[in-house]
Each structure stands twice: as C-alpha cells, then as structure tokens.
Design a protein around this motif. Structure first.
Motif, mmCIF file in Angstrom:
data_model
loop_
_atom_site.group_PDB
_atom_site.id
_atom_site.type_symbol
_atom_site.label_atom_id
_atom_site.label_comp_id
_atom_site.label_asym_id
_atom_site.label_seq_id
_atom_site.Cartn_x
_atom_site.Cartn_y
_atom_site.Cartn_z
ATOM 1 N N ALA A 67 33.526 -9.624 -19.127
ATOM 2 C CA ALA A 67 33.613 -9.589 -17.670
ATOM 3 C C ALA A 67 33.468 -8.168 -17.148
ATOM 4 C CB ALA A 67 34.944 -10.193 -17.225
ATOM 5 N N ILE A 68 34.152 -7.242 -17.807
ATOM 6 C CA ILE A 68 34.093 -5.865 -17.310
ATOM 7 C C ILE A 68 32.695 -5.298 -17.526
ATOM 8 C CG2 ILE A 68 34.953 -3.526 -17.734
ATOM 9 C CD1 ILE A 68 37.691 -4.819 -18.199
ATOM 10 N N GLY B 18 29.877 -7.004 -17.582
ATOM 11 C CA GLY B 18 29.008 -7.622 -16.580
ATOM 12 C C GLY B 18 29.246 -7.023 -15.205
ATOM 13 N N GLY B 19 30.524 -6.908 -14.829
ATOM 14 C CA GLY B 19 30.848 -6.362 -13.516
ATOM 15 C C GLY B 19 30.366 -4.931 -13.378
ATOM 16 N N ALA B 20 30.573 -4.134 -14.425
ATOM 17 C CA ALA B 20 30.138 -2.741 -14.362
ATOM 18 C C ALA B 20 28.626 -2.666 -14.227
ATOM 19 C CB ALA B 20 30.593 -1.997 -15.621
ATOM 20 N N VAL C 147 26.565 -4.938 -12.865
ATOM 21 C CA VAL C 147 26.142 -5.330 -11.522
ATOM 22 C C VAL C 147 26.488 -4.230 -10.525
ATOM 23 C CG1 VAL C 147 26.511 -7.005 -9.680
ATOM 24 C CG2 VAL C 147 26.301 -7.771 -12.034
ATOM 25 N N GLY C 148 27.699 -3.674 -10.672
ATOM 26 C CA GLY C 148 28.106 -2.611 -9.757
ATOM 27 C C GLY C 148 27.171 -1.413 -9.862
ATOM 28 N N LEU D 117 24.113 -1.375 -10.892
ATOM 29 C CA LEU D 117 22.810 -1.743 -10.329
ATOM 30 C C LEU D 117 22.837 -1.628 -8.813
ATOM 31 C CD1 LEU D 117 20.006 -2.954 -10.791
ATOM 32 C CD2 LEU D 117 21.030 -5.209 -10.646
ATOM 33 N N ALA E 277 29.450 -0.888 -3.896
ATOM 34 C CA ALA E 277 29.009 -1.200 -5.258
ATOM 35 C C ALA E 277 30.198 -1.552 -6.144
ATOM 36 C CB ALA E 277 28.231 -0.022 -5.834
ATOM 37 N N GLY F 273 31.083 -4.979 -8.115
ATOM 38 C CA GLY F 273 31.384 -4.985 -9.542
ATOM 39 C C GLY F 273 32.707 -5.661 -9.826
#
Lengths: 963, 121
Positions: free
Chosen positions: A702-703, A705-707, A709-710, A712, B6, B10
């Motif tokens: 999760a982290i 993936g989240g990192a 997307v963030g 990006l 952002a 995230g």
C-alpha cells in the motif's frame, strides 16, 4: 524486383476475387450437403474451378513477364493492406494449389464413407485452400502472416477431421502446436524485415535485399523466419509432426503433404530467397538442415511399415532436398528446386492417393500384411509403380530429371571446405530414396497373393483412380518431354532469383556426368539395400531410437504443469491475492517506466500554502491513516470517511472548482447514508483474520503504491503540458451559450459522454432494484425475518424535532435544488448537483417519518423518472436533427418578459433537465431499494409521521411497537 | 500547494490499497471509495492547480481561468463512482444475507478447483 529488366506491373482486381473465392465458397458445402454428396462435391469444385479459370486467364501475361498486382487499404496505420500480387512463383503455386485441390475434391467424394460428415470436410478443405492461396498471392507480409496462421488453423481442422480417433486429435494438436509456434517466430522475423526495409510490402522488401543482408538485424530475422519455414516444412528437428498428421483421411494427407501445407515453408524460403539467400549463415543453416532432413527422413522411411508413414517420411526427405537446394544459394540450384517442386507434387500426390486406395480396398496399409496386389488391383499397381519409380529417380519419369540436376548441383558444391561431404551425403539420400521406393513397389504389389487380407482387395471405382491417373500422366509427360515444363519453371525460377537466370534446358540426357555415376550407384545400391531389408529391419527395430512423440508429449506436459502451477499460485480464487499481485506489479512497472524515460525539466513553481490549508492537509492525512488502522470498527470508519469527503470538498472550493465541491459534498452525503443503511444489516465489526506478517506485507504494498501515485502526481503538477481546454474556454459562451464552462462542457461539448453516464447511473439504480427483488424473494428474506435487529434501534425512531424540521426544510431544499439547476448554465450548479440536492431533501423525509409513511405519499415511480430523464436528454439531442445539425447540438436565445430581467433559454437546459431527472431517479431508487429491506427485517409500519404527536388525541395514538 | 495535493493523493491511495487487500467485503468497499477519491483528485489535478480562477466566464473582461475540462470529467466521475459504490454495497449485502458471511476470498472454491488430472486423453 531488382532484375535486369524492370517487370511490367499491371493492376487487375480479379486477383482479389481469385484469392477470396475459396473463402466465400467455403459456405456452400455445408449447405449443399442436404442436397446429397454429389451436389456437395460439385459446389466445392465450383469456386475452385472459377478461381482456376481466372488464374489461367491471367497466366499468359505472367508468363510474358508481367506482374499483376492489386491493393486495397485495410489498416494503413499498421502498414497492413489487402495487397495481392501474381508473379511466376505465385502462379506456379496457385496453379498447384487449385489444380490439386480440384483432384482432391474429386478423390475425396469417393474416398469418404457415408458416415463421415462430408459437408464439414469440404468446408475445411476450401478454408485451407483459401489460406494457402492467400500465402502465395500476398504482397503484404502482414497479410501473408495472417494467411500463414490460417493454414495452421484450418489444417488443424482437417488433420483432426476424424474426431473420434485419438491419433487424429493428438496429431492435429501436435501439428498445430509446432506450425503455429513456428508461425509466431516468423511474425517476429517478418516484422524485423519490415522495419529494416521501411515497408511491409513484399515487393518493397524484395527490392531491399542489399540493405537487409547488411543490417545488424539480419541474423535474428533470418533465424526467426527460418524457424517458421522449417516447422511448416517439417525440417529436422521439427519433422516429427508430419508423420503424426497422417492420422488424417488420405485426401487430406495427399493435399497437405504433397502440394500445399508443407510446401508453404519451401515457398517462403523461395519467396525470401532474393532477400535472405547468398550469405554464409543462410548456406550453412539451410543447406545443413536440408541435408540432414533428407538423409534422416529417407532412412526412417525405409523402415516404416505403414504405407502412409513411409510416404510421410519420404515427404520429409524430399522437403529436405528442396531446402538444401534453396540453401545452396545459386540461381541454378533455385531452378532445380522449382522443377523438383513440380515433380514431387505430381508423384507424391499420386502415391498418397494410391496408398489411400489400397487402404480403402484392402482395409489395411501395413506393408507387412500386404503383397501380391499386382494381379488383384492391376490399375492401382500401374499407377503406384510409375509414381514410385519416379520417386526413385528412374529415367523417362520426371523424378529422374530433377534428381539428376540436384546431384549435379551437389557434386560441385563445397561444404565447410570439403568437396566430398555434399555429393556423398546427397548420393546416400538418393540411395535410400531408391530403396524405400522399390520397397513400396515390391512389398506391396509383388510377391505371392495372400489369403489373409482383412478385406478382399480389388480395383476401386473410376472416380477414385482417375485423380492419381491424371497426375501419373503428368509424371510421364514431363519425364519424356521435359521441355513442356520449361516455360513455367523458367518464369517461376526467375521470380525466385529476382530475374537473373543461368542458361539451362530441361532435357533427359546430359551426357556422362558425375551426376549420372551417382545416380547409377544410388539405384544399384538402393536395390541391394532392399534385398537385405529383412535383417536390417530386425536390427532397426531392436536398436534404441529417440521417440519424438514421447519427447513432445513430455515437453507439452511440462509446459502444462508449469502453467498450472503458476495459475494455482496466482489465481487461486482469493481476491485479495489478485489485488496484491495487481497493485504490486503495476507499481513495479510504473517504477521501471519512470527509470527508463527521461524527465522533462520542471516548469512550474509551487503555489504557497496558507496555514488553513495545512490544517486541512493534516486532517486528511490523519483521517486516511485512521481509516486504514481502525477499519475494523465499521461505524467509526464511515464517520472518518465523511470527514475525508468533506475535506476534499473544501479543497475543491479552494482550488477553483466550485462545481466539483458542490457535487462532492452532496455525493458524500448520499454515499454515507447508503453505507449506513447497508451497515445496519451487516456485521458491525471486522474480525482480525490476517496474520501480522500479512498485514505488514499489505502495508508495504500500500505504501509503495501510494508513494508511486503521489510522486507521479507531484511530477506532473510541476510540469506543463499542452491542453485543448483553451478551445472550451473560448467557445463556451459563443457556442454553448453559458458562462459556466464546466457545465457547458457537460451538456454541450461532451454531451454524448454525459448522456452515456446518466444511462450508466440509471442502469446502476435498476441493478440495485433488481438485486433487491431477487434477495427479498430468496432465502435472505427468511433470514432477515428471523434476525432480531431491535437492539440496534433507537427507542425514538421518528423524533418529533426531526419530523418537524424536515417538513419545514423540504420546500426550502427543493427550492435550492431548482435554483442550483436553473443557474447551472452560467454559475456553478447544474443537473447533477440539483438532482442530488433534491434527492437528499426527499431522503430526509424517509429518515424522519419512516419508509411506509413516505412511500404512501410518493406519487412518482423512480423507474419512470430514470426513463424520462434519459428520454428527455435523448430527445433534446435528437431535436438538433430538426435544425439539420448533428446530434446534441445546442441552441439558445434570450427572452425578456416585462416583470423579470432578461434571461436566457437554451436547449442545453432541457438536456440538463434529463440529467437531473435521471440522477434523482437513480439515487432515490438505490436508497429506496435498500430501505425496503427494513420491511422484511420486521420493522413495524407506522401510519403517523412521528412516534409521539402531542397535538393528536390520546386515543388515536399509535403504539405499533407493542404489537 | 502541489506537494499538499500530491501527498494527499498518495495517502488516500495507500489507505485505499491497504483496505482493498483486507478480507472483508465492507473494508474492500471502503478501500474502493478511498481509491475513488484519490483517482478523482488525481484527474482533477491533471488540469494543474490554480487559486481563485474558477472556470466561470467573467463579465468584466479579461481574466485567467483554470482548466475546465478535467473538472467536467471529474464531476461525472464522482457521480459514477457513487453509482459503483452503491452497486457494490448492494452485492456485498446480498452476498452476506445469502451466505451469512462477508468474506471475499473463495478459500474452499480454490481447493475444489483442482484440475481433473488425467481427465484429458
């Protein structure tokens, strides 16, 4: 063509018809079989004959050196066009395919028994014929690849035609696996060629031979293309599929393994000869493979007892011979190859048909159970013997001519510095070939007549032997008068070499040449070998040999086991596992893509952050974190989710998106209500089920993936890209008549999208309604009745304060909805938001006074509301047609009625009304469906709006809960 | 400001992913809802951030506007994701009521899914 004289190119559309007729014709046999077997055969022959006639009409101009082309654009972006061309090589092959196809149609009519579904057979046959024809006529290599794979598929159907036989099914599967895998390799090779030549047109590629041979990509392309050709033409070590394909009915074997399928590989090598041949790599790979295949195939053929297996391995051997000749890379060798293609076709098709006749009449094709058929089947004996003698290379038959020329070519070609290797091995191949050909004659037809045939053999009816007889006629004709074949050989070989041909004449007597000695040795030693066949056969059977089928089955079994293992690991029915794999691999791929591509420079500065925004940010982060950590308490997580939604709405306001903020806040309200309603009937907490390790693993995914997307989001937020939005800003008022650009985009510029979306939303509403209907008529209803929900309920279910407040607010809320709707075109608002606001107003009534009370006062069906919404929006769009404009073009005008200010009316508003109704209907239908559960969960029906009504008389007060 | 947006995207994504990896239908639905928030903001942000420039044409002459197109797309996306959530909730509720269990992994089905080895010729 880089020939000495530029060939004249003529455009003739009839070529397309020639190529497509078999496909169109393939529809006929299946229908005509109802009219009888003869009608079926005739209607199979019809498209073939038509194609053949049209081909022969074109033949004179091709023989005169012209090239006939036709081109239709198909997918020009991919370089794929329906382009056909007919040159000498194409003409030779097309004539072979159609001519033999016709004979096979005739032969099969008499060969197939009444139990076999003949319509299917002819349909497959025509499909295959069309695919083969496509290969030899294609002028676009992508098109060629399509036909190439089509031959693999249609031959699969033909080989597996006798579905009840396991050998047929296995043979078909093996043929498909080998040839289709080779075809896949070839796709790679062809694409490389197309990239080097800069065009996927075959004629362009043929002209780019120099560049291709000089390219670094030559080797990979060569190997990939040869893989395709070798698998198709059953070259060692891919030769094993061909004998197993003999499980097919004999007409299929005769067609596929003499004239068509296996010759496709040879055709391809001949077609690509000007481009690929002439290098060291080509010589050693192709010649060596051909040589090994020739000798090995002939050796195995000698010891096969099954007539068709013998012929199958002899075919493998002859294909090896052709491959070797093409591998030599000299023009003269190419001439010999072309000549041998014709000769092999004639005698081998005749031999297969003869074998089929023997099988058909004697009910066996085991050589050890045959013999003495000379007197029993005289016609078959004559045909079979002539064809087999031609295969052995006996003078005055066509097989002799091309074999002599092959030996002549081999005699003066060095292999790895040795002048002896090729001549000796080629003579050995010829020797073995003589031996098995003689065996075919001697062990089947000569000897004494036996008593123990499974069926008393006799000559077949005319229909069965006429086809091989015609072919044998050709064998003799070309054998005695070789110059009749010379023009065809010349034009076809000219097409192979690209124009430059050596001086040559096809004739019987070449004088005392090394080839003649080699021939004599081969015939004498071959006969001697046959004399010693019995002890040799015993030794052969005793000797250990690798069994290709076992190896193949092992490989396939291994692949199946591996893929099963992978599938079991990754696809075991656990959704959380799929999602983990999906998220993990997507993140990884995203990371790899980021590593690979260059990053353009930053072009935007960060905007300043006021303290209030910082507070919102912290709120959001904490809320998101607590959602993840406290998700087991479901009520609490819903509350936290509401916080997140509201924070986002506020963020939208701050970031200049008032419409989004309005939508988000109303959707948020509705979503939370919906989830609360659902939660009432579900467990209120999630138990701890996953181990700590599992939670840590999920946390890491999760982290990551989240990192990703963030990061990006941050990357593109700091960079500018060109947009098309300026157009919308510039035309919103002029074209759409509104100043709220977002709304104008929704109802005008991208009205089609919106139209689709309200339909989707309506469908979602109906799905929920339908699921609920099904649920409440199933076991779920019983369960609901038997579960006690009374503890969850508030004692004061319909509080006085709330009832009164919602009543007062109802008209206000609806007015707000109308206001938001009306101003939507010019100010933030619109149909979506208005629909949501009104639905919330209505929902409040349900909440305050209960389902039944509200339902009895509701007059409009929500289903109908969805329907009306979609219809109104659609009709508004269609209204534009009346004005001669495209669907959903909007019009507007300004009106002035004295007491009110001037205002605008636009058709877009009508469209927005449709949106409004659809949204309202869908949302209400969803919540209404959920509320219906309550009736089944034993909730009492209240007839009064509130539980305790102080204004009412004591005696009329309802005390339903006590019932 | 860009960093704020952002990092919010995230964080929402991370929380959403964590929740969809849980074993209960309700958690998964919450996770999907969070992911919808994240996706919507992400799409909205593709129009870049601007403050005090709503895409409502000003009657007072020249003005700067933010990119309206992502906003229009996100507006419908918000409504559609509501529809999706509603359908999912309904399905989850139905599954729970019918089977008395809201787990999402088909553990037993996986065991039964053993291929009939040797069933082929």
């Amino acid at each position: 063509m880089n020939g000495q004289e530029a060939a004249v190119v003529v455009n003739d559309p009839s070529l397309i018809i020639i190529a497509l007729l078999p496909f169109i014709g393939a529809l006929l046999p299946g229908m005509m079989i109802r009219a009888g077997r003869n009608a079926c055969a005739i209607f199979t022959a019809l498209p073939t004959v038509l194609s053949l006639i049209m081909l022969l009409l074109l033949a004179p101009s091709v023989m005169a050196g012209q090239i006939i082309t036709v081109e239709l654009s198909w997918l020009p972006q991919l370089g794929l066009s329906v382009a056909f061309f007919l040159d000498g090589l194409g003409l030779l092959f097309a004539a072979m395919i159609l001519g033999v196809g016709l004979l096979i149609t005739l032969y099969a009519r008499f060969y197939l028994s009444g139990d076999d579904p003949m319509g299917q057979f002819y349909t497959y046959l025509l499909l295959f014929q069309g695919a083969m024809l496509g290969i030899v006529l294609s002028d676009n290599i992508l098109l060629l690849l399509i036909f190439w794979e089509l031959t693999s598929l249609s031959s699969f159907l033909l080989i597996g035609y006798w579905k009840h036989l396991p050998e047929g099914r296995q043979g078909a599967r093996m043929a498909l696996a080998v040839t289709a895998a080779g075809g896949l390799a070839m796709i790679g090779g062809m694409l490389i060629l197309g990239e080097i030549a800069g065009s996927y047109k075959l004629t362009d590629i043929l002209a780019a031979g120099e560049a291709i041979r000089a390219s670094d990509w030559y080797m990979p392309a060569l190997i990939l293309i040869l893989l395709g050709a070798f698998t198709k033409s059953a070259q060692f070590p891919f030769h094993f599929w061909l004998p197993h394909a003999m499980a097919a009915p004999t007409p299929v074997s005769a067609y596929l393994h003499s004239a068509t399928m296996v010759k496709a590989g040879v055709f391809l090598m001949a077609r690509m000869w000007p481009v690929l041949a002439g290098t060291e790599a080509w010589f050693y790979i192709v010649t060596t493979t051909g040589l090994v295949t020739m000798v090995l195939g002939a050796l195995i053929a000698l010891f096969k007892d099954d007539l068709k297996a013998l012929l199958a391995f002899s075919t493998v051997s002859h294909l090896g011979l052709l491959t070797m000749l093409l591998g030599f890379g000299t023009p003269m060798a190419a001439v010999v190859a072309v000549f041998h293609i014709i000769n092999h076709l004639t005698f081998k098709a005749a031999l297969f048909m003869t074998a089929g006749i023997i099988d058909h009449e004697a009910h066996t094709r085991d050589i050890k159970r045959l013999g003495g058929l000379r007197t029993l089947m005289p016609v078959t004996f004559v045909l079979g013997t002539i064809a087999a003698l031609s295969m052995a290379g006996i003078p005055l038959l066509n097989g002799f001519l091309s074999k002599e020329m092959m030996l002549e070519e081999a005699s003066h070609t060095d292999w790895a510095g040795s002048p002896w290797a090729l001549p000796v091995l080629a003579t050995l191949g010829a020797l073995l070939s003589v031996a098995y050909s003689f065996r075919f004659i001697v062990h089947v037809f000569f000897g004494r007549v036996r008593e123990d045939y499974p069926h008393k053999p006799h000559d077949p009816p005319f229909g069965l032997w006429i086809a091989p007889a015609l072919l044998v006629g050709l064998v003799v004709l070309i054998g005695i008068l070789p110059h009749v074949a010379e023009p065809l050989v010349r034009v076809a070989a000219g097409a192979v070499t690209g124009g430059t041909l050596p001086e040559f004449h096809l004739k019987i007597w070449h004088g005392i040449t090394p080839a003649l000695y080699m021939s004599v040795i081969a015939v004498l030693a071959g006969a001697a070998l046959l004399a010693a066949h019995r002890p040799l056969d015993r030794a052969w059977i005793a000797a250990p040999r690798p069994e290709a089928k076992a190896i193949f089955d092992g490989l396939v079994g291994g692949a199946v086991g591996l893929s099963r293992w992978v599938t079991q690991r990754t696809h075991d029915g656990a959704m959380s596992r799929y999602l983990a794999i999906f998220v993990g691999s997507t993140t990884l791929l995203g990371y790899l893509a980021w590593r690979g591509g260059g990053m353009p420079p930053q072009t935007r500065e960060m905007l300043p952050v006021p303290p209030l925004v910082l507070v919102g940010w912290v709120l959001l982060l904490v809320a998101a974190g607590s959602m993840a950590l406290m998700h087991r308490n479901r009520f609490r997580s819903l509350v936290v989710m509401g916080v997140i939604g509201l924070t986002i709405s506020v963020g939208f306001v701050y970031l200049s998106a008032p419409d989004l903020a309005l939508t988000q806040i109303s959707v948020e309200t509705v979503t939370i209500m919906l989830l609360l309603l659902a939660l009432h009937y579900m467990p209120k907490a999630s138990p701890v089920e996953s181990s700590a390790g599992r939670r840590i693993r999920d946390g890491v995914i999760a982290i990551a993936g989240g990192a990703g997307v963030g990061a990006l989001a941050l990357m593109f937020l700091l960079r500018d890209t060109p947009t098309i939005s300026d157009y919308h800003l510039a035309n919103s008022y002029e074209g759409g008549g509104g100043t709220n650009v977002v709304n104008v985009i929704l109802v005008d510029f991208r009205g089609y999208d919106t139209y689709g979306e309200i339909i989707v939303l309506g469908i979602a509403g109906l799905i929920i309604y339908a699921v609920m209907e099904a649920l409440l008529n199933g076991p779920a209803a019983r369960k609901l009745r038997n579960t006690d929900y009374s503890l969850d309920r508030s004692r004061d279910r319909h509080p006085l304060m709330m009832v009164i407040a919602t009543r007062v607010m109802m008209p206000i809320a609806i007015l707000v909805g109308v206001y938001i709707f009306l101003r939507g075109h010019n100010q933030p608002g619109g149909g979506f938001v208005a629909g949501l606001v009104v639905s919330i107003a209505l929902l409040m009534q349900y909440m305050a006074s209960g389902f039944a009370w509200t339902q009895s006062r509701q007059k409009i069906e929500y289903h109908a509301m969805i329907g009306w919404g979609v219809v109104i929006a659609g009709l508004t769009g269609a209204g534009a047609w009346l004005g001669g404009k495209p669907f959903l073009t909007s019009g507007y005008d300004y009106f002035h009625f004295p007491p009110i200010e001037e205002f605008e009316l636009a058709t877009a508003m009508l469209f927005d009304l449709g949106v409004f109704l659809a949204v309202l209907g869908a949302v209400m239908l969803m919540l209404y469906s959920l509320s219906r559960i309550a009736r089944y969960a034993g909730e009492t029906v209240n007839r009064e709006p509130m539980d305790y009504d102080p204004s009412a008389d004591r005696t009329t007060r309802t005390t339903k809960e006590q019932e | 400001m860009e960093f704020i947006v952002a990092s919010s995207v995230g964080a929402l994504t991370a929380a959403g992913i964590y929740l969809i990896l849980r074993l209960r239908a309700f958690s998964t639905i919450l996770g999907l809802a969070l992911l919808s928030y994240a996706v919507n903001i992400f799409l909205f942000a593709s129009g870049r951030l601007s403050i005090d420039m709503p895409p409502v044409l000003s009657p007072y002459g020249e003005a700067n506007y933010t990119d309206p197109l992502p906003q229009a797309l996100v507006l419908t996306a918000i409504v559609i994701s509501f529809g999706m959530t509603a359908v999912l909730v309904m399905v989850a509720l139905g599954a729970y009521l019918e089977s008395d269990d809201d787990r999402i992994d088909m553990a037993e089905a996986a065991e039964n899914a053993e291929y009939g080895a040797g069933g082929r010729e």
